[in-house]
Design an enzyme around this catalytic site. Structure first.
Site, PDB file in Angstrom:
ATOM      1  N   GLU A  49       0.852  -1.314   0.109  1.00 22.38           N
ATOM      2  CA  GLU A  49       0.016   0.118   0.056  1.00 22.38           C
ATOM      3  C   GLU A  49       0.789   1.115   0.009  1.00 22.38           C
ATOM      4  O   GLU A  49       1.633   1.482   0.851  1.00 22.38           O
ATOM      5  CB  GLU A  49      -0.721  -0.116   1.324  1.00 22.38           C
ATOM      6  CG  GLU A  49      -1.971   1.043   1.185  1.00 22.38           C
ATOM      7  CD  GLU A  49      -2.763   1.218   2.314  1.00 22.38           C
ATOM      8  OE1 GLU A  49      -2.763   0.157   3.265  1.00 22.38           O
ATOM      9  OE2 GLU A  49      -3.405   2.130   2.510  1.00 22.38           O
ATOM     10  N   ARG A 274       4.793 -12.697  10.104  1.00 20.73           N
ATOM     11  CA  ARG A 274       5.711 -11.499   9.707  1.00 20.73           C
ATOM     12  C   ARG A 274       7.025 -11.898  10.158  1.00 20.73           C
ATOM     13  O   ARG A 274       7.502 -12.613  11.321  1.00 20.73           O
ATOM     14  CB  ARG A 274       5.231 -10.416  10.531  1.00 20.73           C
ATOM     15  CG  ARG A 274       4.136  -9.509   9.763  1.00 20.73           C
ATOM     16  CD  ARG A 274       3.681  -8.594  10.816  1.00 20.73           C
ATOM     17  NE  ARG A 274       2.286  -8.074   9.805  1.00 20.73           N
ATOM     18  CZ  ARG A 274       2.447  -6.940   9.127  1.00 20.73           C
ATOM     19  NH1 ARG A 274       3.691  -6.153   9.067  1.00 20.73           N
ATOM     20  NH2 ARG A 274       1.644  -6.450   8.647  1.00 20.73           N
ATOM     21  N   LYS A 284       4.282   1.152  10.265  1.00 23.59           N
ATOM     22  CA  LYS A 284       4.266   2.250   9.268  1.00 23.59           C
ATOM     23  C   LYS A 284       3.869   3.526  10.051  1.00 23.59           C
ATOM     24  O   LYS A 284       4.654   4.506  10.028  1.00 23.59           O
ATOM     25  CB  LYS A 284       3.552   2.226   8.119  1.00 23.59           C
ATOM     26  CG  LYS A 284       4.120   1.376   7.147  1.00 23.59           C
ATOM     27  CD  LYS A 284       3.316   1.434   5.879  1.00 23.59           C
ATOM     28  CE  LYS A 284       3.297   0.208   4.959  1.00 23.59           C
ATOM     29  NZ  LYS A 284       2.299   0.099   3.969  1.00 23.59           N
TER      30      LYS A 284
HETATM   31  P1  ATP Z   1      -0.305  -1.737   6.910  1.00 22.65           P
HETATM   32  O1  ATP Z   1      -0.199  -1.890   8.313  1.00 22.65           O
HETATM   33  O2  ATP Z   1       0.005  -0.254   6.398  1.00 22.65           O
HETATM   34  O3  ATP Z   1      -1.035  -2.688   6.122  1.00 22.65           O
HETATM   35  P2  ATP Z   1       1.916  -3.267   6.030  1.00 22.65           P
HETATM   36  O4  ATP Z   1       3.445  -3.195   6.693  1.00 22.65           O
HETATM   37  O5  ATP Z   1       1.252  -4.695   6.120  1.00 22.65           O
HETATM   38  O6  ATP Z   1       1.248  -2.139   6.452  1.00 22.65           O
HETATM   39  P3  ATP Z   1       1.615  -3.428   3.176  1.00 22.65           P
HETATM   40  O7  ATP Z   1       1.895  -2.015   2.241  1.00 22.65           O
HETATM   41  O8  ATP Z   1       0.211  -3.597   3.157  1.00 22.65           O
HETATM   42  O9  ATP Z   1       1.964  -2.927   4.403  1.00 22.65           O
HETATM   43  O10 ATP Z   1       2.506  -4.567   2.959  1.00 22.65           O
HETATM   44  C1  ATP Z   1       2.758  -5.024   1.421  1.00 22.65           C
HETATM   45  C2  ATP Z   1       3.345  -6.300   1.844  1.00 22.65           C
HETATM   46  O11 ATP Z   1       4.288  -6.738   2.655  1.00 22.65           O
HETATM   47  C3  ATP Z   1       2.254  -7.211   2.170  1.00 22.65           C
HETATM   48  O12 ATP Z   1       1.851  -8.444   1.554  1.00 22.65           O
HETATM   49  C4  ATP Z   1       2.436  -7.586   3.571  1.00 22.65           C
HETATM   50  O13 ATP Z   1       2.026  -8.744   4.130  1.00 22.65           O
HETATM   51  C5  ATP Z   1       4.173  -7.699   3.677  1.00 22.65           C
HETATM   52  N1  ATP Z   1       4.560  -7.573   4.873  1.00 22.65           N
HETATM   53  C6  ATP Z   1       4.495  -6.210   5.526  1.00 22.65           C
HETATM   54  N2  ATP Z   1       5.132  -6.253   6.946  1.00 22.65           N
HETATM   55  C7  ATP Z   1       6.054  -7.343   6.575  1.00 22.65           C
HETATM   56  C8  ATP Z   1       6.823  -8.205   7.513  1.00 22.65           C
HETATM   57  N3  ATP Z   1       6.880  -7.511   8.749  1.00 22.65           N
HETATM   58  N4  ATP Z   1       7.278  -9.374   7.274  1.00 22.65           N
HETATM   59  C9  ATP Z   1       6.893  -9.773   6.103  1.00 22.65           C
HETATM   60  N5  ATP Z   1       5.931  -9.288   5.247  1.00 22.65           N
HETATM   61  C10 ATP Z   1       5.599  -8.194   5.543  1.00 22.65           C
HETATM   62 MG    MG Z   2      -1.062  -4.205   4.733  1.00 26.00          MG
END
Ligand code: ATP
Ligand code: MG
Length: 576
Positions: A49, A274, A284
């Protein structure tokens, strides 16, 4: 990576690459390839996102999605999940692309936006209404929360749930046409308010939001919710395996429900844990707060766990990919030690970074019996791990700098460096013996005095006597002055969110996470270094040239220290 990827895609769809270690995601893909479920295709996506900069957790997801696609001769898309225009920004879109590329991955012509599908998503929503599977609801956000129920109690049906299909279609079209104020109505799926899974209790599909979208402008005043947009975006792009993090496990039934209702192509969602690191922050929202409140200099502050911060600090893409490979994928939450990351970058840079002598906290050393105007040069190889990197010349003269820490007036037990009467080896040069120290009026040591043994040229005494300590040095008249920034963890607590009552997570920030040393002396060979170059400073670790560097003053970031460098040097084992 693009190169290997291209080669592999020629022989597309032949199952796993032997070298890749197995994990439960690969096992699922292997099973699908055997059954022929997706015609043996493997097509993944990385769906950020654009509401912030990417961090190391995202790097794991990028390596996983692009890596799996490459290993199976498949494809991976980059897709921006841009369904929330109020938080999204073009700055993030650009930074995310830069970061994915820097990590070494290539989406070729497959850059997509969920907003590309807004028209089609709207069609799916009308389809659901026509099937009696969606309705327009007038409950306020607060009422909806009350109706939702809890984990242990079922929810209550909305009084608007049984509107006729015609009324729902009419209201939804009028929502789209902008007849109603923001937040006054929503479109909801009509599933089951008694479901044990709260995500299935008539979730919202569309909300009214007047916000200018970076791509669609003011065309829409209704925007789809993430769960609705995500599954259909995957479906439209013919993704085979939709890999996401564990918090979406409870959303999978909804993912499947939407696609089943509309009877469209149906990818498989797979969840993994994660990636998290202790003593830092990855949310974020919190990263944004650190930037906005100026606790750090920006998203690319070298202390940040963002990809751009780590890039600026000097981490290599190779080391981050090595980390992603090493930690693998887990189904349960696991905390990875910071040491695993540090080992990866040490391992990578040990092979690649040229060695330099740098004195971070200088103390003047005068060799009383060395001729005043004499300058000698000593040859030193640039990297003992790789002789092809050549060698360089180190000027040596009567006045040198050594580390303050390499001299003690009163040595502690087991101290093998300089103190009055002690003899040490100056790396590559000579044996020197300390004969005294000068002090200023306040009693601070200003310089130390030594004599050298001309019969120890190159660092070995002719008479075969040994010394226990070897220290590094630079020639005072030849050295370059530089600034060096040392970093420590951002958080004092392993879990930054561990806050006492009435406190804030910001109280857990380490006030000493950065130390600036502005009067360091580095051997003159460093003077050709430019932004981004990486070095090993003997005994101090790996450093990179920061973009803040403005000639002639170089600014360095410490990427990582050497493992047990002091212990090793004492035993004379360090390969420097
Ligand atoms: P938000 O809280 O804004 O959703 P987010 O960290 O999930 O934050 P995204 O932009 O939705 O951000 O994440 C993009 C991709 O990265 C998604 O598929 C998410 O699952 C993956 N991702 C985010 N954080 C992690 C993490 N700590 N470890 C592994 N994958 C991650
Ligand atoms: Mg997300």
């Amino acid at each position: 990576m693009s190169d290997s990827h291209d080669k592999r895609s020629e022989s597309a769809g032949n199952g796993p690459r032997a070298a890749a270690p197995s994990n439960f995601i690969r096992d699922m893909i292997d099973a699908d390839n055997i059954s022929g479920r997706f015609e043996r295709r493997v097509h993944t996506r990385f769906p950020p996102e654009p509401n912030g900069y990417l961090h190391i957790g995202h790097a794991k997801s990028i390596c996983l999605n692009f890596g799996i696609a490459a290993d199976y001769g498949g494809l991976c898309n980059l897709r921006f999940d841009d369904t929330n225009p109020s938080k999204e920004d073009i700055e993030y879109i650009e930074s995310i692309q830069e970061d994915v590329r820097w990590l070494g991955f290539d989406w070729e012509d497959r850059l997509f936006y969920a907003s590309d599908y807004f028209d089609q998503l709207y069609e799916y929503a009308e389809q659901l209404i026509e099937m009696g599977k969606a309705f327009v609801c007038d409950l306020s956000a607060e009422e909806m929360r009350e109706y939702r129920g809890t984990l242990t109690t079922p929810g209550k049906e909305s009084p608007y749930r049984n509107r006729s299909i015609e009324e729902n279609l009419d209201l939804f079209r009028r929502m789209k046409a902008g007849e109603f104020p923001d937040g006054s109505r929503t479109l909801r799926a009509r599933i089951d308010m008694a479901s044990g899974n709260i995500n299935m209790r008539d979730p919202v599909i569309y909300r009214i939001l007047r916000a200018t979208h970076h791509r669609t402008g003011d065309k829409w005043c209704i925007y789809p919710m993430y769960d609705f947009a995500h599954c259909f975006s995957d479906s439209i792009e013919k993704i085979t395996h939709s890999i996401c993090t564990l918090e979406f496990e409870d959303h999978r039934p909804l993912y499947d429900w939407f696609l089943d209702q509309c009877q469209v192509y149906h990818p498989q969602q797979i969840e993994f844990a994660r990636f998290e690191l202790p003593y830092t922050v990855m949310s974020k929202r919190k990263l944004l707060e650190l930037v906005n409140k100026k606790y750090v200099s920006g998203w690319d502050d070298p202390r940040m766990p963002t990809i751009c911060g780590m890039r600026r600090r000097g981490y290599t893409p190779e080391s981050l990919r090595m980390l992603a490979e090493r930690i693998g994928v887990a189904k349960k939450k696991t905390m990875i030690e910071v040491g695993v990351l540090e080992d990866c970058v040490r391992e990578d840079l040990n092979k690649r970074a040229p060695r330099m002598m740098a004195v971070l906290r200088p103390l003047k050393l005068v060799i009383d019996n060395y001729p005043e105007s004499q300058v000698e040069e000593f040859e030193s190889i640039n990297n003992p791990e790789d002789e092809s990197m050549g060698s360089r010349k180190l000027p040596f003269s009567r006045v040198l700098y050594i580390e303050q820490d390499d001299f003690r007036e009163v040595p502690p037990k087991g101290y093998h460096r300089l103190f009055p009467g002690a003899e040490v080896r100056l790396k590559h040069a000579y044996f020197v013996k300390c004969v005294g120290a000068s002090k200023d009026a306040r009693g601070q040591i200003t310089e130390i005095h030594c004599t050298y043994d001309p019969d120890s040229r190159g660092g070995e005494a002719k008479d075969g006597r040994k010394v226990k300590g070897t220290i590094h040095w630079v020639s005072a008249g030849h050295a370059v002055t530089a600034e060096v920034r040392l970093y420590d963890r951002l958080s004092l607590k392993e879990d930054l969110g561990d806050v006492e009552e009435g406190g804030s997570w910001l109280d857990n920030l380490n006030p000493n996470s950065m130390e600036v040393l502005s009067d360091c002396r580095i051997e003159r060979n460093i003077d050709r270094a430019t932004s981004g170059d990486r070095f090993q400073f003997l005994r101090h670790g790996y450093f990179s040239v920061d973009p803040d560097t403005t000639a002639p003053k170089l600014v360095f970031n410490r990427i990582v220290s050497l493992k047990d460098s002091w212990a090793k040097i004492e035993k004379g084992q360090t390969k420097v």
